[in-house]
Scaffold this active site. Structure first.
Site, PDB file in Angstrom:
ATOM      1  N   ASP A 138     -15.929   2.325  36.171  1.00  0.00           N
ATOM      2  CA  ASP A 138     -16.399   2.647  37.511  1.00  0.00           C
ATOM      3  C   ASP A 138     -16.594   1.326  38.258  1.00  0.00           C
ATOM      4  O   ASP A 138     -16.914   0.310  37.642  1.00  0.00           O
ATOM      5  CB  ASP A 138     -17.730   3.407  37.393  1.00  0.00           C
ATOM      6  CG  ASP A 138     -18.255   3.860  38.739  1.00  0.00           C
ATOM      7  OD1 ASP A 138     -17.459   4.332  39.549  1.00  0.00           O
ATOM      8  OD2 ASP A 138     -19.465   3.710  38.967  1.00  0.00           O
ATOM      9  N   ILE A 190     -12.199   9.190  -7.395  1.00  0.00           N
ATOM     10  CA  ILE A 190     -12.924   9.322  -6.126  1.00  0.00           C
ATOM     11  C   ILE A 190     -14.008   8.256  -6.021  1.00  0.00           C
ATOM     12  O   ILE A 190     -14.914   8.200  -6.853  1.00  0.00           O
ATOM     13  CB  ILE A 190     -13.574  10.721  -6.020  1.00  0.00           C
ATOM     14  CG1 ILE A 190     -12.496  11.807  -6.131  1.00  0.00           C
ATOM     15  CG2 ILE A 190     -14.339  10.863  -4.717  1.00  0.00           C
ATOM     16  CD1 ILE A 190     -13.044  13.169  -6.434  1.00  0.00           C
ATOM     17  N   ASN A 230     -18.901   2.868 -10.041  1.00  0.00           N
ATOM     18  CA  ASN A 230     -18.591   3.328  -8.674  1.00  0.00           C
ATOM     19  C   ASN A 230     -19.786   3.254  -7.735  1.00  0.00           C
ATOM     20  O   ASN A 230     -19.659   2.860  -6.577  1.00  0.00           O
ATOM     21  CB  ASN A 230     -18.103   4.783  -8.717  1.00  0.00           C
ATOM     22  CG  ASN A 230     -16.637   4.882  -9.123  1.00  0.00           C
ATOM     23  OD1 ASN A 230     -15.986   3.870  -9.383  1.00  0.00           O
ATOM     24  ND2 ASN A 230     -16.123   6.083  -9.205  1.00  0.00           N
TER      25      ASN A 230
END
Length: 879
Positions: free
Chosen positions: A327, A283, A699
């Protein structure tokens, strides 16, 4: 539901049980107030801080991180757990801060309700709080007053109401109590209805309240705003999918490795710790934080380009936009009526080609400015346009009025459709009349042509009508100007007029928009105009901007009502202009486009745009002309009201997503490298090449700096030549999956090689194949793990250079074009060196000092991923 515009005054009074002359009694009004409730908007449930926090953490990836932190704490890795929780907290705080200003639309709508209203009650004129209005109340309207509820008009005198915020109509609308229709009519054409929160600009009127609060047209918008669910963006979907894959993968790897170790006869607790290490490796703990940081940095960058982002994920969503619904009034156009064409002296021409020194042109310009109640800063938009036109050609209204003093007038009214002013000219008087051609031409007996007044002929009238038709075909609003000279006194007369000319005006498109629409086409983005204005006017603007070519590409609100949602899904593929539409129509159009798998951006500025702004994937409001309601419902606000800024924001969004993908692929390949090293090492019966804390450090620290730097990579100049990416497209499409896996395995094998070479060197084995794994000292293992730790970090740092381009060499992209990435690599290497040489870190990370010879070896093998990728890129370019 009652169509109040189709009913007579008598039917209205009977249905609502009211009296026009006396109004309601106080007792009846009180009873109805209990029945219908106060004339205000219901407040939506406000999002609590806890709900906002829950929305931030409720994703698969975050839950996996929380579980990993709990397990880490359970097995004694307190430092790991604290670091993971810090990452989760930072991500939540950034998200809450960025989105805490959202959902103000209903509050702003509430503020728009009028505080006071003038009504007839008990036979008397009273001023009451607008909240106390009830159906059946008789309301009196005068100029400058906001309409307090939806009214069926029963009396009007030159009443004009500015409805652009509700209907998109660019000029005030003439109201007529005597008008009626039995067929279905769009809001903008209901001449006998006055809508809540619109503004009376001229004249006066009286009306019966038909609807209050949430039942008014503006209240329906509030209902739509309150009832829409918040959708997650493509990036959030992808991260959730990725989280599921990583979560399942992490669990599977943990289970497999636990049983492998168990059958190898390893200690059960040791295997549990190794399994946790693998889960940590699987992870990318920093990924969520990095994505949030890159989006936040993108927000800052976009603010410098006049786009303020209210919701972080909208930055990324912009990059996948395939349709921009815009618009018309104030977005594609200037929201300013402008004279563009004139018919004068028998010639149909552009305004800029005439000169005031020419007698015929001077008389026309003088008439436009004298028969005019506006100033440059205030008044009817049509009259302001006439003054601006005169100014541009060198005339000054104040000087003209001083020279030709106004002595009498006949004000405009909706029956005559004309206005006349009388002016003193030295010893005599003259009058000027302006208005609708069909009113003025029958009263005309002469024409000013070729420098003189001459009788008007049938041929002249035919030419005038042809010129008027040309203007109408170009969707111009046509005004005729005439005069009467040598009046004996100040009495105003509208007979025996001298025709001076025609003036054609329109709310013109913004000059830069045409180029932006063309750029959208090149980028594969469809531009659709959605407006409350008339079909011909909308088509004329759309043609000029390159949005549509002919009438077959347009659709009206009435046509929309006659088809089902399924039919609309088919037709919306070809339609480029939707005209005379209501707020509900806009939401249906956006939904139909989304059902076709398109990512929709909706731009707008009025109250009527708010529901569709919220419904779209990216709602873009105008910052200058936009109402607070539109801004509150939007994701992005343009501070310069420039359509071109939307295109610039889309370009920025594409680059941001591309950079986020680079960062995520980099992180995943790095994590795969860690998994490969641990998985194969354990499978072969080796000691763990890396510890859990070393993996977590790589990490969160070593990987994070290059990932953020990749997220800030310079913009790709060719990004707008590509088609919009498919929102369902995976991060791993176009070979990115294989690229990530191969590079991850390469980093893993290099790390394993450094580990086994460390074991060989520090155990004194003759070769890596001669290492005795059953007889390895703690000292040798720590040295080998240190070498693996440095190799893993260094190879990942160098690998970040490969991610800048899948095709171009690092020398083509330029080593110094992303100084942040270069700095991240250098800082990463220095951090690793400090861990090695500062004794305090040795026990924390389980590392030993390595010599210069080791450093040379480790840096050398860490460069292998760069060398192999450069060779592969070179081969691709040749092929």
């Amino acid at each position: 539901m009652s169509q109040w515009y189709s009913k007579t005054v008598q039917e209205i009074t009977e249905e609502l049980n009211t009296n026009i002359e006396t109004g309601l009694s106080s007792q009846e009004a009180e009873n109805r107030l209990k029945q219908y409730g106060p004339n205000k908007f219901q407040e939506g449930e406000k999002t609590s801080i806890w709900k906002m926090l829950w929305e931030q953490i409720n994703s698969i990836l975050i839950w996996i991180l929380i579980v990993a932190a709990i397990i880490s704490a359970f097995v004694g890795e307190i430092t790991d757990a604290i670091i993971i929780f810090i990452v989760i907290a930072l991500n939540a705080i950034i998200g809450i801060v960025e989105e805490s200003k959202a959902e103000k639309a209903l509050e702003e709508l509430k503020k728009m309700s009028t505080p006071k209203a003038i009504v007839r009650r008990d036979g008397q004129i009273k001023e009451i709080s607008s909240e106390n209005l009830v159906p059946g109340d008789v309301v009196i309207i005068d100029a400058g007053r906001y309409i307090p509820a939806d009214l069926r008009l029963i009396e009007t005198a030159n009443l004009q109401i500015e409805e652009s915020a509700l209907t998109g109509e660019s000029v005030p609308v003439d109201k007529n109590a005597g008008w009626s229709s039995y067929s279905e009519v769009p809001l903008g054409d209901q001449q006998n209805i006055a809508f809540m929160s619109t503004l009376s600009t001229y004249g006066r009127g009286t009306g019966i309240v038909t609807s209050t609060g949430m039942e008014t047209e503006i209240g329906k918008i509030a209902k739509m705003l309150g009832g829409q669910e918040k959708e997650i963006t493509p990036l959030q979907k992808k991260l959730n999918e990725l989280g599921k894959i990583l979560g399942i993968g992490a669990v599977m790897i943990c289970v497999i490795m636990f049983f492998v170790g168990y059958f190898q006869g390893r200690d059960v607790l040791d295997m549990f710790l190794i399994a946790v290490s693998l889960a940590v490796a699987a992870i990318p703990e920093g990924m969520v934080a990095i994505v949030t940081i890159v989006l936040a940095l993108g927000v800052q960058k976009m603010s410098k380009r006049h786009a303020i982002v209210r919701k972080l994920p909208a930055v990324e969503t912009l990059g996948s936009v395939s349709v921009i619904c815009s618009d018309k009034t104030g977005t594609l156009t200037q929201n300013k009526m402008t004279v563009t064409k004139v018919y004068v002296d028998g010639k149909y021409t552009d305004l800029g080609t005439i000169q005031q020194k020419d007698d015929a042109s001077y008389r026309l310009l003088r008439g436009m400015m004298l028969c005019n109640d506006a100033t440059l800063d205030s008044g009817d938009p049509t009259e302001i346009a006439l003054i601006v036109a005169g100014n541009d050609l060198g005339l000054d209204k104040a000087k003209l009025e001083q020279q030709f003093q106004r002595v009498n007038e006949l004000p405009f009214d909706s029956d005559r459709k004309m206005m006349t002013t009388v002016h003193r000219d030295s010893s005599s008087y003259f009058s000027v009349t302006k208005g609708a051609l069909e009113s003025i031409l029958p009263r005309t007996t002469s024409i000013f042509k070729n420098g003189q007044v001459q009788p008007i002929s049938a041929h002249d009238k035919e030419e005038i009508l042809d010129a008027s038709k040309k203007m109408s075909d170009e969707a111009l609003r046509v005004l005729a100007v005439a005069e009467r000279t040598s009046l004996a006194d100040t009495e105003a007369s509208e007979e025996q007029l001298i025709f001076l000319g025609l003036v054609g005006m329109i709310d013109p498109p913004r000059e830069e928009v045409k180029q932006s629409v063309a750029q959208c086409k090149d980028a594969g983005i469809r531009t659709i105009m959605i407006t409350g204005d008339h079909q011909n006017t909308a088509l004329a603007i759309a043609k000029e901007l390159g949005i549509a070519d002919d009438l077959s590409q347009t659709m009206t609100g009435q046509e929309l009502n006659e088809i089902s949602d399924t039919e609309l899904q088919e037709k919306v593929e070809k339609v480029r202009v939707f005209a005379r539409v209501s707020p509900e129509h806009k939401v249906r159009i956006v939904q139909a486009l989304k059902e076709n798998g398109l990512i929709v951006s909706m731009t707008g500025d009025g109250v009527n745009d708010a529901p569709s702004l919220k419904q779209a994937d990216v709602g873009v409001a105008m910052g200058i002309t936009g109402t607070d309601v539109a801004k509150g419902a939007s994701d992005i606000i343009l501070t310069d009201d420039n359509f071109s800024t939307i295109v610039s924001a889309v370009e920025q969004g594409r680059n941001i997503f591309q950079n986020i993908r680079k960062a995520i692929l980099f992180l995943l390949s790095c994590n795969l490298g860690e998994i490969t090293a641990l998985f194969i090492g354990i499978l072969l019966g080796w000691p763990a090449p890396l510890t859990a804390v070393q993996i977590l450090w790589v990490n969160l620290i070593t990987d994070t700096l290059p990932a953020i730097a990749l997220g800030m990579d310079p913009d790709d100049p060719d990004i707008m030549k590509e088609k919009p990416r498919n929102p369902k497209e995976s991060f791993f499409a176009h070979g990115n999956g294989a690229y990530t896996v191969l590079n991850g395995m390469l980093i893993g094998f290099i790390t394993l090689f450094a580990f086994i070479e460390g074991l060989r060197y520090y155990t004194g084995a003759a070769s890596i194949f001669a290492v005795d794994f059953g007889n390895i000292s703690e000292d040798a293992l720590t040295h080998a793990q240190t070498m693996a730790f440095i190799t893993l970090s260094a190879s990942q740092l160098f690998h970040s250079l490969n991610l800048r381009s899948r095709r171009k060499s690092i020398f083509q992209t330029g080593l110094f074009t992303n100084p942040l990435l270069l700095g991240a690599i250098i800082i990463g290497l220095l951090i690793q060196a400090s861990l090695v040489y500062v004794p305090f870190f040795h026990d924390v990370f389980g590392i030993y000092v390595v010599g210069l010879k080791d450093w040379g070896f480790l840096i050398g093998i860490s460069l292998i991923p760069v060398i192999i990728n450069e060779i592969y890129k070179g081969i691709r370019r040749i092929i």
